[in-house]
Design an enzyme around this catalytic site. Structure first.
Site, PDB file in Angstrom:
ATOM      1  N   THR A   1       8.649 112.856 -20.303  1.00 45.42           N
ATOM      2  CA  THR A   1       7.578 113.593 -20.968  1.00 45.42           C
ATOM      3  C   THR A   1       6.195 113.034 -20.635  1.00 45.42           C
ATOM      4  OG1 THR A   1       6.614 113.909 -23.176  1.00 45.42           O
ATOM      5  CG2 THR A   1       8.145 112.111 -22.954  1.00 45.42           C
ATOM      6  N   ASP A   2       5.195 113.897 -20.740  1.00 45.75           N
ATOM      7  CA  ASP A   2       3.806 113.437 -20.543  1.00 45.75           C
ATOM      8  C   ASP A   2       3.381 112.443 -21.631  1.00 45.75           C
ATOM      9  OD1 ASP A   2       3.663 115.259 -22.672  1.00 45.75           O
ATOM     10  OD2 ASP A   2       2.044 116.471 -21.814  1.00 45.75           O
ATOM     11  N   GLU A   3       4.137 112.426 -22.738  1.00 38.15           N
ATOM     12  CA  GLU A   3       3.722 111.579 -23.865  1.00 38.15           C
ATOM     13  C   GLU A   3       3.801 110.089 -23.537  1.00 38.15           C
ATOM     14  OE1 GLU A   3       4.891 112.956 -27.738  1.00 38.15           O
ATOM     15  OE2 GLU A   3       5.221 114.973 -26.980  1.00 38.15           O
TER      16      GLU A   3
ATOM     17  N   LYS B   1      10.932 106.963 -24.919  1.00 34.09           N
ATOM     18  CA  LYS B   1      11.028 107.689 -23.652  1.00 34.09           C
ATOM     19  C   LYS B   1      10.462 106.842 -22.508  1.00 34.09           C
ATOM     20  CE  LYS B   1      12.250 111.434 -22.965  1.00 34.09           C
ATOM     21  NZ  LYS B   1      13.612 111.980 -22.642  1.00 34.09           N
TER      22      LYS B   1
ATOM     23  N   TYR C   1       8.711 107.801 -30.625  1.00 34.70           N
ATOM     24  CA  TYR C   1       9.355 108.713 -29.669  1.00 34.70           C
ATOM     25  C   TYR C   1       8.912 108.401 -28.247  1.00 34.70           C
ATOM     26  CZ  TYR C   1       9.813 112.899 -26.742  1.00 34.70           C
ATOM     27  OH  TYR C   1      10.058 113.756 -25.687  1.00 34.70           O
TER      28      TYR C   1
HETATM   29  P1  NAD Z   1      16.107 118.998 -28.366  1.00 33.13           P
HETATM   30  O1  NAD Z   1      15.872 118.053 -29.486  1.00 33.13           O
HETATM   31  O2  NAD Z   1      15.973 120.470 -28.609  1.00 33.13           O
HETATM   32  O3  NAD Z   1      17.568 118.779 -27.778  1.00 33.13           O
HETATM   33  C1  NAD Z   1      18.125 117.513 -27.586  1.00 33.13           C
HETATM   34  C2  NAD Z   1      19.629 117.672 -27.378  1.00 33.13           C
HETATM   35  O4  NAD Z   1      20.190 116.362 -27.123  1.00 33.13           O
HETATM   36  C3  NAD Z   1      20.369 118.234 -28.594  1.00 33.13           C
HETATM   37  O5  NAD Z   1      21.280 119.224 -28.181  1.00 33.13           O
HETATM   38  C4  NAD Z   1      21.098 117.024 -29.167  1.00 33.13           C
HETATM   39  O6  NAD Z   1      22.302 117.356 -29.841  1.00 33.13           O
HETATM   40  C5  NAD Z   1      21.371 116.204 -27.916  1.00 33.13           C
HETATM   41  N1  NAD Z   1      21.557 114.775 -28.189  1.00 33.13           N
HETATM   42  C6  NAD Z   1      20.773 113.983 -28.980  1.00 33.13           C
HETATM   43  N2  NAD Z   1      21.270 112.729 -28.990  1.00 33.13           N
HETATM   44  C7  NAD Z   1      22.364 112.719 -28.179  1.00 33.13           C
HETATM   45  C8  NAD Z   1      23.277 111.717 -27.767  1.00 33.13           C
HETATM   46  N3  NAD Z   1      23.183 110.466 -28.224  1.00 33.13           N
HETATM   47  N4  NAD Z   1      24.262 112.051 -26.914  1.00 33.13           N
HETATM   48  C9  NAD Z   1      24.392 113.341 -26.465  1.00 33.13           C
HETATM   49  N5  NAD Z   1      23.555 114.333 -26.820  1.00 33.13           N
HETATM   50  C10 NAD Z   1      22.543 114.023 -27.674  1.00 33.13           C
HETATM   51  O7  NAD Z   1      15.149 118.523 -27.210  1.00 33.13           O
HETATM   52  P2  NAD Z   1      14.415 119.359 -26.056  1.00 33.13           P
HETATM   53  O8  NAD Z   1      13.126 119.819 -26.557  1.00 33.13           O
HETATM   54  O9  NAD Z   1      15.389 120.322 -25.466  1.00 33.13           O
HETATM   55  O10 NAD Z   1      14.134 118.185 -25.008  1.00 33.13           O
HETATM   56  C11 NAD Z   1      15.084 117.849 -24.009  1.00 33.13           C
HETATM   57  C12 NAD Z   1      14.562 116.698 -23.188  1.00 33.13           C
HETATM   58  O11 NAD Z   1      13.307 117.054 -22.603  1.00 33.13           O
HETATM   59  C13 NAD Z   1      14.303 115.426 -24.000  1.00 33.13           C
HETATM   60  O12 NAD Z   1      14.698 114.325 -23.224  1.00 33.13           O
HETATM   61  C14 NAD Z   1      12.800 115.438 -24.220  1.00 33.13           C
HETATM   62  O13 NAD Z   1      12.307 114.124 -24.353  1.00 33.13           O
HETATM   63  C15 NAD Z   1      12.324 116.082 -22.933  1.00 33.13           C
HETATM   64  N6  NAD Z   1      11.035 116.795 -23.020  1.00 33.13           N
HETATM   65  C16 NAD Z   1      10.845 117.741 -23.989  1.00 33.13           C
HETATM   66  C17 NAD Z   1       9.643 118.439 -24.013  1.00 33.13           C
HETATM   67  C18 NAD Z   1       9.402 119.519 -25.048  1.00 33.13           C
HETATM   68  O14 NAD Z   1       8.283 120.052 -25.100  1.00 33.13           O
HETATM   69  N7  NAD Z   1      10.367 119.911 -25.853  1.00 33.13           N
HETATM   70  C19 NAD Z   1       8.649 118.169 -23.067  1.00 33.13           C
HETATM   71  C20 NAD Z   1       8.882 117.197 -22.090  1.00 33.13           C
HETATM   72  C21 NAD Z   1      10.100 116.533 -22.075  1.00 33.13           C
HETATM   73  P1  TYD Z   2       5.020 119.000 -31.639  1.00 31.40           P
HETATM   74  O1  TYD Z   2       5.608 120.361 -31.431  1.00 31.40           O
HETATM   75  O2  TYD Z   2       5.632 118.104 -32.655  1.00 31.40           O
HETATM   76  O3  TYD Z   2       4.981 118.314 -30.192  1.00 31.40           O
HETATM   77  P2  TYD Z   2       4.335 116.889 -29.743  1.00 31.40           P
HETATM   78  O4  TYD Z   2       3.880 116.153 -30.924  1.00 31.40           O
HETATM   79  O5  TYD Z   2       5.498 116.234 -29.086  1.00 31.40           O
HETATM   80  O6  TYD Z   2       3.225 117.250 -28.801  1.00 31.40           O
HETATM   81  O7  TYD Z   2       3.470 119.158 -32.003  1.00 31.40           O
HETATM   82  C1  TYD Z   2       2.553 119.809 -31.146  1.00 31.40           C
HETATM   83  C2  TYD Z   2       1.178 119.648 -31.729  1.00 31.40           C
HETATM   84  O8  TYD Z   2       1.132 120.361 -32.982  1.00 31.40           O
HETATM   85  C3  TYD Z   2       0.814 118.214 -32.069  1.00 31.40           C
HETATM   86  O9  TYD Z   2      -0.589 118.018 -31.823  1.00 31.40           O
HETATM   87  C4  TYD Z   2       1.092 118.092 -33.550  1.00 31.40           C
HETATM   88  C5  TYD Z   2       0.785 119.479 -34.061  1.00 31.40           C
HETATM   89  N1  TYD Z   2       1.545 119.925 -35.240  1.00 31.40           N
HETATM   90  C6  TYD Z   2       0.874 120.446 -36.351  1.00 31.40           C
HETATM   91  O10 TYD Z   2      -0.370 120.525 -36.386  1.00 31.40           O
HETATM   92  N2  TYD Z   2       1.619 120.874 -37.413  1.00 31.40           N
HETATM   93  C7  TYD Z   2       2.989 120.794 -37.428  1.00 31.40           C
HETATM   94  O11 TYD Z   2       3.624 121.182 -38.435  1.00 31.40           O
HETATM   95  C8  TYD Z   2       3.663 120.265 -36.269  1.00 31.40           C
HETATM   96  C9  TYD Z   2       5.162 120.168 -36.230  1.00 31.40           C
HETATM   97  C10 TYD Z   2       2.882 119.854 -35.202  1.00 31.40           C
END
Ligand code: NAD
Ligand code: TYD
Length: 344
Positions: free
Chosen positions: A133-135, A162, A158
């Site tokens: 992630t960019d985070e 990562k 988090y």
């Molecule tokens: P999500 O929380 O929707 O899904 C995570 C999945 O992983 C779930 O199905 C969960 O059951 C499974 N899981 C959790 N712990 C586990 C374990 N110990 N063993 C096996 N499975 C397990 O997350 P997402 O948004 O789909 O993100 C997926 C990946 O992409 C993550 O690694 C996240 O850090 C990365 N990512 C997400 C975003 C975003 O915007 N959502 C952006 C950049 C990177």
């Molecule tokens: P989020 O979806 O939790 O992603 P991330 O924190 O990983 O970027 O949040 C996106 C942005 O929205 C972040 O700046 C936090 C903000 N946010 C709110 O303002 N209210 C909310 O209820 C949530 C969940 C997030």
């Protein structure tokens, strides 16, 4: 040994029951016919097999419930399938939850990734792609973008977990020659995102005439990318990325949270009186923006979905799939796994 892009026969996808994972599996099965896809997912609160219903009868798709941190289980799975490639999506993924309870983030994101790396090394996997992630880069001021050379400065439990997994991936490449790849993507949006994340939460609350909680002054900026574009980039890196490299992936769509919330309200025909400014998130990163020029130049990838179209599709999806997210909120899917798989 690095495989060429034509001979993946079996691919392990972890976390495939989550938001990005299920979208990726759908894209992968469609694009790479004949490749066996094994989805290993612990089915935490964020994992939902209902999101994969349209796929579960595909003969190339195989689901296993398990924990990536469970060494014996992971070893048995590799022994059975001898994977050519691994794509590691499995993670605890929500910043707010990491503030409330960081342990699970260390267990899965750090120890789980290490376990996968170790077993992948032992079994000689051809490619190991870590979805990051960019985070991990921390927070930007008003200008500039993260490049792959930006120093790592995570601010939440988090992002710290990562970043730790990214470092482990690097170490397993440098020390053990495991052929690794790392992608770092900005905030995703689209169908099947768990309604605790910003966009689906705003849509679900607006649809229920509940207040939309806006942290701080609402001026935190995220670089939004449609989930299919992220999946397309991961596929490009998996097949054609250079071993050991990191690839930034961004949507090129910087939007302050308050603007996004107002846009969603207007799309749903709901009043701005639903907006509620609430206490800020501790350590809240101000701005993320990705420089994706490396993946664009080296792999010819570009985001394809215009934001205007992506957000329209997303709002429509939540409108059309109210049952999906309402049942998630109520916890009704908990029994689906038992019914479908008999607790295997
Ligand atoms: P999500 O929380 O929707 O899904 C995570 C999945 O992983 C779930 O199905 C969960 O059951 C499974 N899981 C959790 N712990 C586990 C374990 N110990 N063993 C096996 N499975 C397990 O997350 P997402 O948004 O789909 O993100 C997926 C990946 O992409 C993550 O690694 C996240 O850090 C990365 N990512 C997400 C975003 C975003 O915007 N959502 C952006 C950049 C990177
Ligand atoms: P989020 O979806 O939790 O992603 P991330 O924190 O990983 O970027 O949040 C996106 C942005 O929205 C972040 O700046 C936090 C903000 N946010 C709110 O303002 N209210 C909310 O209820 C949530 C969940 C997030």
């Amino acid at each position: 040994m690095t495989l060429t892009n034509t001979n993946f026969k079996t691919v392990l996808i972890t976390g495939g029951a989550g938001f990005i994972g299920n979208n990726f599996i759908r894209l992968f099965l469609e694009r790479h016919k004949g490749v066996e896809v094994v989805n290993l997912d612990k089915l935490t609160y964020a994992g939902n097999l209902e999101s994969l219903r349209d796929i579960e009868s595909n003969p190339s798709y195989h689901f296993y419930k398990g924990d990536i941190a469970d060494d014996a289980f992971v070893r048995r799975l590799f022994n059975e399938w001898h994977f050519d490639a691994v794509v590691n999506f499995a993670a605890e993924s929500h910043v707010d939850r990491s503030i409330l309870g960081p342990s699970a983030f260390i267990d899965t994101n750090v120890r789980g990734t290490m376990t996968l790396l170790e077993v992948a090394r032992e079994f000689g996997v051809g490619r190991f792609l870590q979805v990051s992630t960019d985070e991990v880069y921390g927070s930007l001021g008003a200008t500039g973008k993260f490049t792959e050379l930006t120093h790592i400065a995570p601010n939440s439990p988090y992002s710290a977990s990562k970043a730790s997994s990214d470092f482990l991936v690097r170490a397993w490449w440098k020390t053990f020659d495991l052929p690794t790849l790392t992608t770092r993507c900005s905030n995703n949006y689209g169908p099947y995102q768990f309604p605790e994340k910003f966009i689906p939460l705003m849509i679900a609350n607006a649809m229920q005439d509940k207040n939309l909680p806006i942290y701080g002054d609402g001026m935190n900026v995220r670089d939004w990318i449609y989930v299919d574009d992220h999946c397309d980039a991961i596929d490009a890196v998996l097949y054609n990325g250079k071993i050991g490299e990191i690839y930034n992936i961004g949507g090129g769509n910087e939007i302050p949270n308050i603007e996004m919330a107002k846009l969603i309200l207007s799309k749903l025909g709901k009043p701005e009186t639903l907006l509620e400014y609430v206490k800020d998130r501790p350590g809240h990163d101000r701005r993320y923006a990705m420089d994706s020029s490396k993946i664009e130049k080296e792999l010819g990838w570009k985001p394809a979905k215009a934001f205007s179209e992506g957000i329209e599709l997303t709002v429509k999806w939540y409108l059309d799939n109210e049952k999906w997210w309402k049942r998630i909120i109520s916890g009704e899917y908990q029994d689906y796994y038992k019914l479908q798989y008999g607790g295997r």
